[in-house]
Motif scaffolding. Structure first.
Motif, short mmCIF file in Angstrom:
data_model
loop_
_atom_site.label_atom_id
_atom_site.label_comp_id
_atom_site.label_asym_id
_atom_site.label_seq_id
_atom_site.Cartn_x
_atom_site.Cartn_y
_atom_site.Cartn_z
N LEU A 1 50.63 38.15 48.17
CA LEU A 1 49.37 38.55 47.56
C LEU A 1 49.59 39.61 46.48
CD1 LEU A 1 46.26 38.37 47.65
CD2 LEU A 1 46.32 39.97 49.57
N ASP A 2 49.15 39.29 45.28
CA ASP A 2 49.16 40.25 44.18
C ASP A 2 47.97 41.20 44.37
OD1 ASP A 2 49.60 41.53 41.78
OD2 ASP A 2 49.07 39.83 40.52
N ILE A 3 48.09 42.42 43.92
CA ILE A 3 47.00 43.38 44.06
C ILE A 3 46.02 43.28 42.88
CG2 ILE A 3 46.40 45.83 44.13
CD1 ILE A 3 49.06 46.28 45.61
N MET A 4 46.56 43.28 41.67
CA MET A 4 45.74 43.23 40.46
C MET A 4 45.48 41.78 40.08
SD MET A 4 45.35 46.48 39.56
CE MET A 4 44.94 46.40 37.85
N LEU A 5 44.32 41.26 40.46
CA LEU A 5 43.96 39.87 40.22
C LEU A 5 42.66 39.77 39.44
CD1 LEU A 5 44.51 38.54 43.85
CD2 LEU A 5 45.88 37.92 41.86
N PRO A 6 42.48 38.69 38.68
CA PRO A 6 41.16 38.44 38.11
C PRO A 6 40.19 38.12 39.26
CG PRO A 6 42.82 36.98 37.14
CD PRO A 6 43.47 37.71 38.26
N GLY A 7 38.94 38.49 39.11
CA GLY A 7 37.97 38.27 40.19
C GLY A 7 38.15 39.31 41.26
N ALA A 8 38.16 38.86 42.51
CA ALA A 8 38.34 39.77 43.64
C ALA A 8 39.76 40.35 43.63
CB ALA A 8 38.09 39.04 44.96
N SER A 9 39.89 41.60 44.02
CA SER A 9 41.22 42.25 44.04
C SER A 9 42.03 41.78 45.25
CB SER A 9 41.07 43.77 44.12
OG SER A 9 40.67 44.16 45.43
N GLY A 10 43.31 42.05 45.22
CA GLY A 10 44.17 41.73 46.34
C GLY A 10 43.74 42.43 47.62
N PHE A 11 43.20 43.63 47.51
CA PHE A 11 42.72 44.35 48.69
C PHE A 11 41.52 43.65 49.32
CE2 PHE A 11 44.72 47.88 46.22
CZ PHE A 11 45.79 48.09 47.08
N GLU A 12 40.61 43.13 48.48
CA GLU A 12 39.46 42.37 49.01
C GLU A 12 39.92 41.09 49.69
OE1 GLU A 12 35.77 42.81 46.16
OE2 GLU A 12 37.63 42.72 44.98
N VAL A 13 40.88 40.41 49.08
CA VAL A 13 41.41 39.18 49.68
C VAL A 13 42.09 39.50 51.00
CG1 VAL A 13 43.05 37.29 49.39
CG2 VAL A 13 41.67 38.04 47.44
N CYS A 14 42.86 40.57 51.04
CA CYS A 14 43.53 40.99 52.27
C CYS A 14 42.52 41.27 53.38
CB CYS A 14 44.39 42.22 52.00
SG CYS A 14 45.30 42.82 53.44
N SER A 15 41.46 41.98 53.07
CA SER A 15 40.43 42.28 54.07
C SER A 15 39.79 41.00 54.61
CB SER A 15 39.34 43.16 53.46
OG SER A 15 39.86 44.42 53.15
N SER A 16 39.55 40.05 53.73
CA SER A 16 38.96 38.78 54.15
C SER A 16 39.90 38.01 55.07
CB SER A 16 38.63 37.93 52.92
OG SER A 16 38.16 36.67 53.30
N ILE A 17 41.19 37.98 54.72
CA ILE A 17 42.17 37.29 55.56
C ILE A 17 42.28 37.98 56.92
CG2 ILE A 17 44.63 36.76 55.82
CD1 ILE A 17 44.69 36.39 52.73
N ARG A 18 42.29 39.32 56.92
CA ARG A 18 42.44 40.08 58.17
C ARG A 18 41.28 39.85 59.14
NH1 ARG A 18 46.63 39.68 58.71
NH2 ARG A 18 48.26 40.96 57.91
N ARG A 19 40.11 39.55 58.62
CA ARG A 19 38.96 39.30 59.50
C ARG A 19 39.15 38.03 60.33
NH1 ARG A 19 36.06 41.83 55.27
NH2 ARG A 19 35.63 39.92 54.12
N ARG A 20 40.00 37.12 59.88
CA ARG A 20 40.15 35.85 60.60
C ARG A 20 41.58 35.53 61.04
NH1 ARG A 20 40.09 34.34 55.21
NH2 ARG A 20 41.55 32.72 54.64
N SER A 21 42.55 36.33 60.59
CA SER A 21 43.95 35.99 60.87
C SER A 21 44.81 37.25 60.94
CB SER A 21 44.48 35.07 59.77
OG SER A 21 45.85 34.81 59.94
N ASP A 22 45.91 37.16 61.68
CA ASP A 22 46.88 38.26 61.71
C ASP A 22 48.21 37.82 61.11
OD1 ASP A 22 47.69 36.57 63.72
OD2 ASP A 22 48.02 38.14 65.19
N CYS A 23 48.17 36.82 60.22
CA CYS A 23 49.40 36.36 59.58
C CYS A 23 50.00 37.47 58.72
CB CYS A 23 49.14 35.11 58.75
SG CYS A 23 48.26 35.42 57.21
N PRO A 24 51.31 37.45 58.52
CA PRO A 24 51.94 38.46 57.66
C PRO A 24 51.46 38.34 56.22
CG PRO A 24 53.59 37.26 58.94
CD PRO A 24 52.30 36.56 59.13
N ILE A 25 51.22 39.48 55.57
CA ILE A 25 50.82 39.52 54.17
C ILE A 25 51.81 40.42 53.44
CG2 ILE A 25 49.04 40.21 52.53
CD1 ILE A 25 46.98 39.67 54.74
N ILE A 26 52.40 39.89 52.39
CA ILE A 26 53.32 40.65 51.56
C ILE A 26 52.66 40.90 50.22
CG2 ILE A 26 55.56 40.65 50.40
CD1 ILE A 26 56.57 38.83 52.67
N PHE A 27 52.49 42.20 49.87
CA PHE A 27 51.92 42.56 48.57
C PHE A 27 53.01 42.60 47.54
CE2 PHE A 27 48.35 44.25 51.01
CZ PHE A 27 47.30 43.84 50.23
#
Length: 79
Positions: free
Chosen positions: A53-79
């Motif tokens: 996951l990149d942090i600086m993205l067009p649209g939603a930021s990488g942090f927003e995407v990470c939060s969304s993924i964390r709400r439903r999964s505990d898979c590893p995320i590499i920034f």
């Protein structure tokens, strides 16, 4: 069994390099889904074994995407 990977990266060169790396090392062991902006990543509801996951993205930021993924999964995320 193929491992599923989500790659969220807005730089074509970086995403191409990561995909090529796994293609050369894996003999089909990895299925990689590539999206190039945060909004597209938020729309994906699939489960993945790993997320790059990149942090600086067009649209939603990488942090927003990470939060969304964390709400439903505990898979590893590499920034």
């Amino acid at each position: 069994m193929a491992y599923s990977i989500l790659l969220v990266e807005d730089s074509f060169q970086i995403s191409e390099g990561i995909v090529d790396f796994f293609a050369n090392k894996a003999n089909g062991e990895y299925e990689i889904t590539v999206v190039n902006d945060g909004d597209s990543a938020l729309a994906i509801k699939d489960d993945f074994d790993l997320v790059f996951l990149d942090i600086m993205l067009p649209g939603a930021s990488g942090f927003e995407v990470c939060s969304s993924i964390r709400r439903r999964s505990d898979c590893p995320i590499i920034f």
